[in-house]
Structure formats: structure tokens, C-alpha cells
Design a protein around this motif. Sequence first.
Motif, short mmCIF file in Angstrom:
data_model
loop_
_atom_site.label_atom_id
_atom_site.label_comp_id
_atom_site.label_asym_id
_atom_site.label_seq_id
_atom_site.Cartn_x
_atom_site.Cartn_y
_atom_site.Cartn_z
N PHE A 6 -4.87 -6.16 5.49
CA PHE A 6 -3.93 -5.09 5.84
C PHE A 6 -3.93 -4.04 4.74
N TYR A 7 -4.04 -2.78 5.18
CA TYR A 7 -3.93 -1.66 4.24
C TYR A 7 -2.47 -1.25 4.15
N LEU A 8 -1.95 -1.17 2.92
CA LEU A 8 -0.57 -0.75 2.68
C LEU A 8 -0.58 0.42 1.71
N VAL A 40 -3.25 -13.92 3.95
CA VAL A 40 -3.64 -12.57 4.30
C VAL A 40 -4.18 -11.89 3.04
N VAL A 41 -4.89 -10.79 3.23
CA VAL A 41 -5.38 -9.97 2.13
C VAL A 41 -4.78 -8.58 2.26
N LEU A 42 -4.26 -8.05 1.16
CA LEU A 42 -3.65 -6.73 1.14
C LEU A 42 -4.45 -5.82 0.20
N GLN A 132 -6.86 9.59 9.75
CA GLN A 132 -6.72 8.81 8.53
C GLN A 132 -6.36 7.37 8.85
N GLY A 133 -5.56 7.18 9.91
CA GLY A 133 -5.23 5.83 10.35
C GLY A 133 -6.45 5.09 10.89
N VAL A 134 -7.32 5.81 11.61
CA VAL A 134 -8.57 5.22 12.11
C VAL A 134 -9.42 4.77 10.93
N VAL A 135 -9.48 5.60 9.88
CA VAL A 135 -10.27 5.28 8.69
C VAL A 135 -9.71 4.04 7.99
N ALA A 136 -8.37 4.00 7.83
CA ALA A 136 -7.75 2.84 7.18
C ALA A 136 -8.01 1.56 7.96
N SER A 137 -7.91 1.63 9.28
CA SER A 137 -8.17 0.44 10.10
C SER A 137 -9.61 -0.01 9.98
N ALA A 138 -10.54 0.96 9.90
CA ALA A 138 -11.95 0.60 9.73
C ALA A 138 -12.19 -0.07 8.39
N GLU A 140 -9.95 -1.91 6.83
CA GLU A 140 -9.44 -3.27 7.01
C GLU A 140 -10.51 -4.16 7.62
N GLN A 141 -11.19 -3.64 8.64
CA GLN A 141 -12.16 -4.45 9.37
C GLN A 141 -13.42 -4.74 8.56
#
Length: 252
Positions: A6-8, A40-42, A132-138, A140-141
Motif C-alpha cells: 500500500f502506498y501512503l 502488509v508492506v507500506l 497520479q493515483g494510477v501511477v501509485a497503484s502501478a 504498489e503492484q
Amino acid sequence: MSIPRFYLDQPLARGARFSLPPGPARHAARALRLAVDDAVVLFNGQGGEYAARIERIQKDDVAVSITGFADIERESRLHVMLAQGISSGERMDYTLQKAIELGVAAIQPIAARRSVVKLTGERADKRVAHWQGVVASACEQCGRNRVPPVAAPLALAHWLGQRVADRSSIDPPVGGRLLFLSPLAAARLADLPAPSGMDCLVAGPEGGFEADEIAALQAAGAIPVRLGTRVLRTETAALAALAAMQTLWGDF
């Protein structure tokens, strides 16, 4: 099953205890159906990643405690900025998502003459936040612990002028090459030497760039390169080029 990441966008430290923000909390509780004591990993984009475990789940309230830190980086040794002509629908999301998986370091959306989507004002701000949210989710993956920035959209001429001004303000000038994809180019990526700095790869929108835009790119010193003898779609071209660049000079 891999450990969920998870990106925080907040400070993180070993020993910290807190509730996840609403978005990650819903994903952890509803989509992943995680339970108490699950690992989990942050990460917060500042480098490295934090091991954590879930202490409490009550509906969408997910509390975690950070148990350790690992100074792990998965960035490519090839540094590339992608200047992508804005495309419509889910095409842009797909291009950005896969470009992150392929290791790009920064993204500059380009408003070209043939861009179907026109963005200004508040609509542009919302779209950049979405990207930017799409980038953060990518990230994470794919395991990246640094989140590449998505800049505000700029018209091609404005961006080229800004780029020239920024580079000329540095003495001596530094930076890599400006490359743009063109099915009419004579050179292939394989014909070029390895980069000495951060290259910038420019890809057009649906329909490509118009003649005056191509002239502006060439006037700015851009090197036209082709990808075989076939014309690729906007959501394919940059990704094929990035994969080739990684194979030639990166970590593939």
C-alpha cells in the motif's frame, strides 16, 4: 500469494501505529479480505519499504503497526521521462500504468493538436490527480518504492520551450536526449548509442503529431526513431519503445 503493498502519502517509521486512509483501508478489508495479524508492506515514495501487520479490522477501519524497514529499491538504471500525447478513454491510464511497470522516472502529459481529450482548469487538475493515483497503484503492484511524478498537461510548443529554457539555464548543459517516435524515421533505437543522462521519449496521441509539431520537435533537437515498419497505436507505441530501451540499455 505475495504480501499486499500500500502506498501512503504520509511519514512512516518503525514502531508507528495508525489507521490506514479510507482508500487503502477499503481495499484491504473488502477487496483483499485481510485479517488481523496479516502482513502488509507500506511505502511512501521516499525510498525503501516498511513491513507492517494488521492489528484491527472493523468494517473499513484498518489499524496497522510498522514492524520493520527494508532499504530496498527496484528502480531501473535506465532513466527515462515519458512525454505522452494525451489519449482518450482508458488508453491514457493503460499507457501510464504499463510505463510505470517498465520503469519510467517521470511523466509529462502533452496536449497535442490531435489529442481528443482537451483539459483545462479544474478538469485538468482532477485528471492529473487521477493519473497520479494510477501511477501509485502501478507502483504498489510492480514493487517500486518511489512514485514517479505526473506533471500538469502542457501544449507541445509550451513544453518544448520550457525544456529549452531549463536546459540552457544550466552551465554546462546536462541531460539526455530528446527522442520522438515516428513511423517515417530512418533510425531505430538499436542504432543509437547508450544514453548518458535521462532520455525523454515523446509519443504522440491518436493520429500522431501534425507537421508543425514535428517541425517544432526537430527544431528542439529531437531525434526521430521508428519501431519497425508498422504503425502502432498510441497506447502501444511508447510501451514498445520503453521495452526496447530497457532491453538495449536497462535491466531487461
